[in-house]
Motif scaffolding. Structure first.
Motif, mmCIF file in Angstrom:
data_model
loop_
_atom_site.group_PDB
_atom_site.id
_atom_site.type_symbol
_atom_site.label_atom_id
_atom_site.label_comp_id
_atom_site.label_asym_id
_atom_site.label_seq_id
_atom_site.Cartn_x
_atom_site.Cartn_y
_atom_site.Cartn_z
ATOM 1 N N MET A 1 0.853 -1.196 0.000
ATOM 2 C CA MET A 1 0.000 0.000 0.000
ATOM 3 C C MET A 1 0.885 1.241 0.000
ATOM 4 N N ASP A 2 0.604 2.177 -0.915
ATOM 5 C CA ASP A 2 1.372 3.408 -0.980
ATOM 6 C C ASP A 2 1.044 4.303 0.213
ATOM 7 N N LEU A 3 2.098 4.921 0.793
ATOM 8 C CA LEU A 3 1.910 5.810 1.923
ATOM 9 C C LEU A 3 1.617 7.223 1.431
ATOM 10 N N VAL A 4 0.654 7.882 2.068
ATOM 11 C CA VAL A 4 0.323 9.267 1.762
ATOM 12 C C VAL A 4 0.548 10.085 3.021
ATOM 13 N N ALA A 5 1.635 10.836 3.038
ATOM 14 C CA ALA A 5 1.990 11.596 4.233
ATOM 15 C C ALA A 5 1.094 12.823 4.378
ATOM 16 N N PRO A 6 0.732 13.178 5.615
ATOM 17 C CA PRO A 6 -0.010 14.426 5.825
ATOM 18 C C PRO A 6 0.828 15.615 5.369
ATOM 19 N N VAL A 7 0.156 16.662 4.918
ATOM 20 C CA VAL A 7 0.831 17.881 4.493
ATOM 21 C C VAL A 7 0.541 18.979 5.500
ATOM 22 N N VAL A 8 1.597 19.574 6.022
ATOM 23 C CA VAL A 8 1.500 20.652 6.999
ATOM 24 C C VAL A 8 1.946 21.943 6.322
ATOM 25 N N VAL A 9 1.189 23.014 6.521
ATOM 26 C CA VAL A 9 1.449 24.287 5.852
ATOM 27 C C VAL A 9 1.965 25.311 6.854
ATOM 28 N N GLU A 10 3.009 26.044 6.445
ATOM 29 C CA GLU A 10 3.445 27.213 7.198
ATOM 30 C C GLU A 10 2.720 28.419 6.603
ATOM 31 N N PRO A 11 1.706 28.958 7.295
ATOM 32 C CA PRO A 11 0.869 30.010 6.698
ATOM 33 C C PRO A 11 1.637 31.321 6.530
ATOM 34 N N LEU A 12 1.267 32.066 5.496
ATOM 35 C CA LEU A 12 1.899 33.355 5.240
ATOM 36 C C LEU A 12 1.221 34.480 6.012
ATOM 37 N N ARG A 13 0.034 34.240 6.521
ATOM 38 C CA ARG A 13 -0.646 35.248 7.339
ATOM 39 C C ARG A 13 -1.163 34.603 8.617
ATOM 40 N N ARG A 14 -1.533 35.424 9.570
ATOM 41 C CA ARG A 14 -1.943 34.937 10.890
ATOM 42 C C ARG A 14 -3.240 34.131 10.777
ATOM 43 N N ARG A 15 -3.192 32.899 11.282
ATOM 44 C CA ARG A 15 -4.362 32.029 11.261
ATOM 45 C C ARG A 15 -4.575 31.440 12.646
ATOM 46 N N ARG A 16 -5.834 31.115 12.954
ATOM 47 C CA ARG A 16 -6.184 30.461 14.217
ATOM 48 C C ARG A 16 -6.829 29.113 13.929
ATOM 49 N N CYS A 17 -6.665 28.197 14.858
ATOM 50 C CA CYS A 17 -7.223 26.858 14.690
ATOM 51 C C CYS A 17 -8.749 26.927 14.691
ATOM 52 N N SER A 18 -9.370 26.252 13.748
ATOM 53 C CA SER A 18 -10.832 26.266 13.642
ATOM 54 C C SER A 18 -11.495 25.408 14.713
ATOM 55 N N GLU A 19 -10.690 24.604 15.441
ATOM 56 C CA GLU A 19 -11.270 23.730 16.469
ATOM 57 C C GLU A 19 -11.037 24.270 17.878
ATOM 58 N N CYS A 20 -9.768 24.567 18.223
ATOM 59 C CA CYS A 20 -9.477 25.044 19.583
ATOM 60 C C CYS A 20 -9.293 26.557 19.643
ATOM 61 N N HIS A 21 -9.273 27.199 18.481
ATOM 62 C CA HIS A 21 -9.174 28.651 18.350
ATOM 63 C C HIS A 21 -7.857 29.225 18.870
ATOM 64 N N GLN A 22 -6.830 28.385 19.015
ATOM 65 C CA GLN A 22 -5.512 28.877 19.402
ATOM 66 C C GLN A 22 -4.813 29.475 18.185
ATOM 67 N N GLY A 23 -3.925 30.428 18.451
ATOM 68 C CA GLY A 23 -3.180 31.034 17.362
ATOM 69 C C GLY A 23 -2.384 32.221 17.842
ATOM 70 N N PRO A 24 -1.632 32.866 16.959
ATOM 71 C CA PRO A 24 -1.468 32.506 15.545
ATOM 72 C C PRO A 24 -0.678 31.209 15.377
ATOM 73 N N LEU A 25 -0.953 30.498 14.303
ATOM 74 C CA LEU A 25 -0.364 29.189 14.083
ATOM 75 C C LEU A 25 0.934 29.294 13.301
ATOM 76 N N GLU A 26 1.980 28.632 13.812
ATOM 77 C CA GLU A 26 3.243 28.554 13.083
ATOM 78 C C GLU A 26 3.129 27.556 11.938
ATOM 79 N N ARG A 27 2.434 26.471 12.216
ATOM 80 C CA ARG A 27 2.179 25.447 11.193
ATOM 81 C C ARG A 27 0.764 24.927 11.394
ATOM 82 N N MET A 28 0.147 24.456 10.316
ATOM 83 C CA MET A 28 -1.235 24.014 10.417
ATOM 84 C C MET A 28 -1.524 22.977 9.348
ATOM 85 N N VAL A 29 -2.597 22.263 9.559
ATOM 86 C CA VAL A 29 -3.143 21.340 8.570
ATOM 87 C C VAL A 29 -4.455 21.935 8.082
#
Length: 235
Positions: A1-29
């Protein structure tokens, strides 16, 4: 079975988590077009390994049961570019120990590989110079050598590094010579600095470029070309 790694993004602008509302996020999914922090995405226990050390990256990835690719959007190139990996801390420690254990052997291998690449690069430059002089026998030998060295510089992405250039395709070689003439023998660069659009500047200096190329095509064989032919006969 081929592995599909999760992709994590380093955002260019300030973002907050849509679930726990913590932020700004250094990296996010990004899940369902919404930012999710690494803790909520169950990736918070992983550590970041910056790209650059191929052996360390490969060993850490292979030894980590869970890993993710970290990317950042490059606005100028309009694409996402890899920044590194997120891996398990224990896997990274084992990979670092393994790399330290065989560092000397890998250094020797890199030196041998570098020498082989340098030899191949030199061969490409010599062959390109000879082809320039064949197509343009009136081109001064020193000028042909400079054009060949510039066009075949490693990592430049210029004509000499393309498949067509390495195959000595006449069109690719001529393109390299034309580019050199454009910058050296005309006021093309001055026009660009004066704000003239590139296509207009090229149209204005095109007759001058063709004059030089025609003289080089129809000129008598230069000393450089004769010496190259003599070397070929001697070889």
């Amino acid at each position: 079975m081929d592995l599909v790694a999760p992709v994590v993004v380093e955002p260019l602008r300030r973002r907050r988590c849509s679930e726990c509302h913590q932020g700004p996020l250094e990296r996010m999914v990004v899940e369902f077009n919404a930012p999710v922090c690494l803790d909520c995405a169950d990736l918070g226990h992983l550590v970041f390994l910056r790209r650059g050390d191929t052996a360390l990256t490969r060993r850490a990835r292979e030894g980590s049961a869970l890993w993710a690719v970290v990317v950042r959007h490059n606005r100028r190139r309009t694409r996402y570019e890899r920044q590194g990996l997120l891996v398990e801390e224990a896997a990274l420690a084992r990979a670092e120990a393994a790399c330290l254990a065989d560092a000397e052997a890998r250094a020797r291998r890199r030196a041998r590989d570098a020498a082989r690449r340098a030899a191949r690069d030199a061969e490409i430059t010599v062959a390109l110079r000879a082809e320039i002089l064949r197509l343009f026998p009136g081109c001064p030998a020193e000028r042909a050598a400079r054009i060949a060295a510039h066009a075949s510089a490693k990592g430049s992405g210029r004509v000499g590094r393309t498949a067509a250039g390495r195959a000595l395709d006449p069109g690719a070689v001529t393109a390299a010579v034309r580019a050199a003439v454009r910058h050296v023998d005309t006021d093309y660069d001055a026009l660009l600095m004066a704000g003239v659009p590139r296509h207009q500047a090229r149209a204005r200096i095109a007759p001058a470029v063709e004059t030089v190329l025609t003289s080089w095509r129809t000129g008598a064989a230069s000393d450089g070309l004769r010496s190259v032919r003599a070397e070929e006969r001697a070889g």
